[in-house]
Design a protein around this motif. Structure first.
Motif, mmCIF file in Angstrom:
data_model
loop_
_atom_site.group_PDB
_atom_site.id
_atom_site.type_symbol
_atom_site.label_atom_id
_atom_site.label_comp_id
_atom_site.label_asym_id
_atom_site.label_seq_id
_atom_site.Cartn_x
_atom_site.Cartn_y
_atom_site.Cartn_z
ATOM 1 N N SER A 1 21.532 -28.100 12.284
ATOM 2 C CA SER A 1 20.918 -27.648 13.544
ATOM 3 C C SER A 1 20.289 -28.785 14.338
ATOM 4 O O SER A 1 19.560 -28.534 15.303
ATOM 5 N N LEU A 2 20.568 -30.021 13.942
ATOM 6 C CA LEU A 2 19.931 -31.160 14.609
ATOM 7 C C LEU A 2 20.204 -31.193 16.119
ATOM 8 O O LEU A 2 19.293 -31.449 16.911
ATOM 9 N N LYS B 1 20.944 -28.693 18.117
ATOM 10 C CA LYS B 1 20.219 -27.595 18.762
ATOM 11 C C LYS B 1 18.726 -27.929 18.879
ATOM 12 O O LYS B 1 18.091 -27.638 19.902
ATOM 13 N N LEU B 2 18.155 -28.528 17.839
ATOM 14 C CA LEU B 2 16.744 -28.906 17.863
ATOM 15 C C LEU B 2 16.480 -29.960 18.940
ATOM 16 O O LEU B 2 15.476 -29.899 19.654
ATOM 17 N N LYS B 3 17.396 -30.908 19.048
ATOM 18 C CA LYS B 3 17.239 -31.957 20.071
ATOM 19 C C LYS B 3 17.295 -31.355 21.471
ATOM 20 O O LYS B 3 16.473 -31.679 22.338
ATOM 21 N N LYS B 4 18.254 -30.474 21.694
ATOM 22 C CA LYS B 4 18.379 -29.843 23.010
ATOM 23 C C LYS B 4 17.178 -28.954 23.325
ATOM 24 O O LYS B 4 16.806 -28.790 24.493
ATOM 25 N N ILE C 1 24.769 -40.136 13.574
ATOM 26 C CA ILE C 1 25.960 -39.359 13.933
ATOM 27 C C ILE C 1 25.687 -38.538 15.188
ATOM 28 O O ILE C 1 26.535 -38.437 16.086
ATOM 29 N N LEU C 2 24.484 -37.971 15.265
ATOM 30 C CA LEU C 2 24.102 -37.160 16.427
ATOM 31 C C LEU C 2 24.142 -37.986 17.709
ATOM 32 O O LEU C 2 24.610 -37.502 18.749
ATOM 33 N N ASP C 3 23.668 -39.208 17.632
ATOM 34 C CA ASP C 3 23.624 -40.072 18.826
ATOM 35 C C ASP C 3 25.017 -40.391 19.362
ATOM 36 O O ASP C 3 25.196 -40.584 20.579
ATOM 37 N N SER C 4 26.008 -40.452 18.477
ATOM 38 C CA SER C 4 27.363 -40.826 18.901
ATOM 39 C C SER C 4 28.297 -39.627 19.064
ATOM 40 O O SER C 4 29.433 -39.794 19.524
ATOM 41 N N ALA C 5 27.827 -38.441 18.689
ATOM 42 C CA ALA C 5 28.687 -37.255 18.749
ATOM 43 C C ALA C 5 28.915 -36.814 20.196
ATOM 44 O O ALA C 5 27.991 -36.829 21.018
ATOM 45 N N ASN D 1 30.007 -33.726 21.038
ATOM 46 C CA ASN D 1 29.600 -32.334 21.154
ATOM 47 C C ASN D 1 29.142 -31.837 19.783
ATOM 48 O O ASN D 1 29.215 -32.561 18.786
ATOM 49 N N GLU D 2 28.682 -30.591 19.749
ATOM 50 C CA GLU D 2 28.146 -30.047 18.504
ATOM 51 C C GLU D 2 29.226 -29.915 17.427
ATOM 52 O O GLU D 2 28.976 -30.150 16.245
ATOM 53 N N GLU D 3 30.443 -29.571 17.837
ATOM 54 C CA GLU D 3 31.518 -29.412 16.867
ATOM 55 C C GLU D 3 31.834 -30.725 16.151
ATOM 56 O O GLU D 3 31.956 -30.755 14.920
ATOM 57 N N SER D 4 31.942 -31.817 16.920
ATOM 58 C CA SER D 4 32.235 -33.116 16.304
ATOM 59 C C SER D 4 31.083 -33.573 15.424
ATOM 60 O O SER D 4 31.297 -34.196 14.372
ATOM 61 N N PHE D 5 29.850 -33.250 15.832
ATOM 62 C CA PHE D 5 28.690 -33.600 15.008
ATOM 63 C C PHE D 5 28.730 -32.869 13.666
ATOM 64 O O PHE D 5 28.515 -33.476 12.606
#
Length: 328
Positions: free
Chosen positions: A261-262, A264-267, A298-302, A304-308
């Motif tokens: 959920s990282l 979603k939490l960031k958004k 990984i989140l920084d370079s993703a 979208n959510e699916e790729s993350f």
């Protein structure tokens, strides 16, 4: 988002920092408190004397401050018991003054009356509202803003939708928001938990139970008694447990995980992520923080959510999901 890690012993500070923690929080219970009130009326939610859950001397705190100055990773002191009796406020203020003199100015507090008392005393410190206070909606936070809090720590039962609504409605951009991300996914809300977290007894939330309708004609209590006997007959030696730890039996967030959920939490606007760890084995904490750090990369370079999620499940979880989700 920054990683906030729990510290149970000053010896572990360096390893937490090297693993990637951006902040550290710890409990502190000095001798004068234990002498007067014992460990059944703690300064924080750990009624513990005999293992590494909190620090117990000002000399250790001075050493910790020197390490903080060297490593540049701040330490916050937890004073988050649900409430204190009136006579304790003066002693708590005195303890905090001594810690402030050492150089610690960040405190996590749950008792609103204590916050008011400290404001009236004019103590120069920053206060983070503990998740044990259970700030649960926008109206509650709007009321709590009058106390000039630096950070709201969301409790375990806040959904991401709750957090987003609260953050969007709270226009002060200087306020920080912290959410649980790893470990201790308790089924209680801290503000309504009356369990002890001590040496002698297992935590109430870890005692086996079963939800069922009690039948007067056919009582369930003998079955419950049998399960309790089986539970307490099983004991694990701490030293043996720690020696058994290795990469093969390690599962990220085995007692609570919000890694998926990282994004979603960031958004939602969460700025800090709590890795619960006071009393946990340092080897496990170290791996937890390193994996969380990798997940944030990984989140920084993703894109979208699916790729993350795909990359996280492949490179971080490696098929060992704990299935103990904070945010489903």
């Amino acid at each position: 988002m920054k990683i906030v890690a729990g510290l149970g012993c000053i010896d572990d500070y360096i390893r937490l920092v090297q693993a990637g923690a951006d902040e550290v929080f710890c409990g502190f219970v000095p001798y004068e408190w234990n002498k007067t009130y014992g460990n059944l009326f703690p300064l924080n939610r750990r009624e513990v004397l005999y293992y590494n859950v909190q620090i117990n001397s000002y000399e250790d705190m001075k050493i910790l401050k020197k390490m903080e100055e060297k490593c540049k990773v701040p330490v916050t002191i937890t004073l988050n018991y649900l409430y204190y009796i009136e006579e304790q406020y003066e002693l708590i203020a005195d303890i905090m003054k001594k810690l402030i003199d050492i150089g610690f100015t960040e405190f996590i507090i749950a008792d609103l009356s204590l916050i008011v008392y400290l404001k009236e005393k004019g103590l120069k410190c920053s206060i983070q509202l503990s998740g044990e206070c259970a700030e649960i909606n926008r109206l509650a936070v709007k009321f709590l803003n009058q106390f000039d809090l630096k950070r709201y720590i969301f409790h375990r039962k806040n959904t991401i939708e709750d957090m987003k609504a609260i953050i969007n409605d709270n226009r002060d951009s200087n306020i920080e928001y912290e959410a649980f991300i790893l470990n201790e996914r308790c089924h209680y809300t801290g503000a309504f938990c009356s369990s002890l977290h001590c040496d002698e007894l297992h935590h109430l939330c870890k005692v086996p139970y079963e939800l069922c309708k009690i039948d007067v004609k056919c009582s369930n209590f003998p079955l419950v008694d049998k399960r309790m006997e089986e539970y307490y007959s099983f004991s694990v030696d701490e030293e043996d447990y720690s020696s058994d730890f290795n990469d093969d039996n390690y599962i990220l967030g085995s007692t609570g995980c919000g890694i998926c959920s990282l994004m979603k939490l960031k958004k939602a606007g969460v700025t800090h992520l709590k890795v619960v760890g006071r009393g946990n084995f340092i080897d496990i904490m170290e791996k937890d923080i390193k994996n969380l750090k990798k997940s944030l990369d990984i989140l920084d370079s993703a894109h979208n959510e699916e790729s993350f999620l795909i990359e996280t499940k492949q490179s971080i979880l490696e098929g060992k999901c704990s299935k103990s989700c904070y945010y489903k």
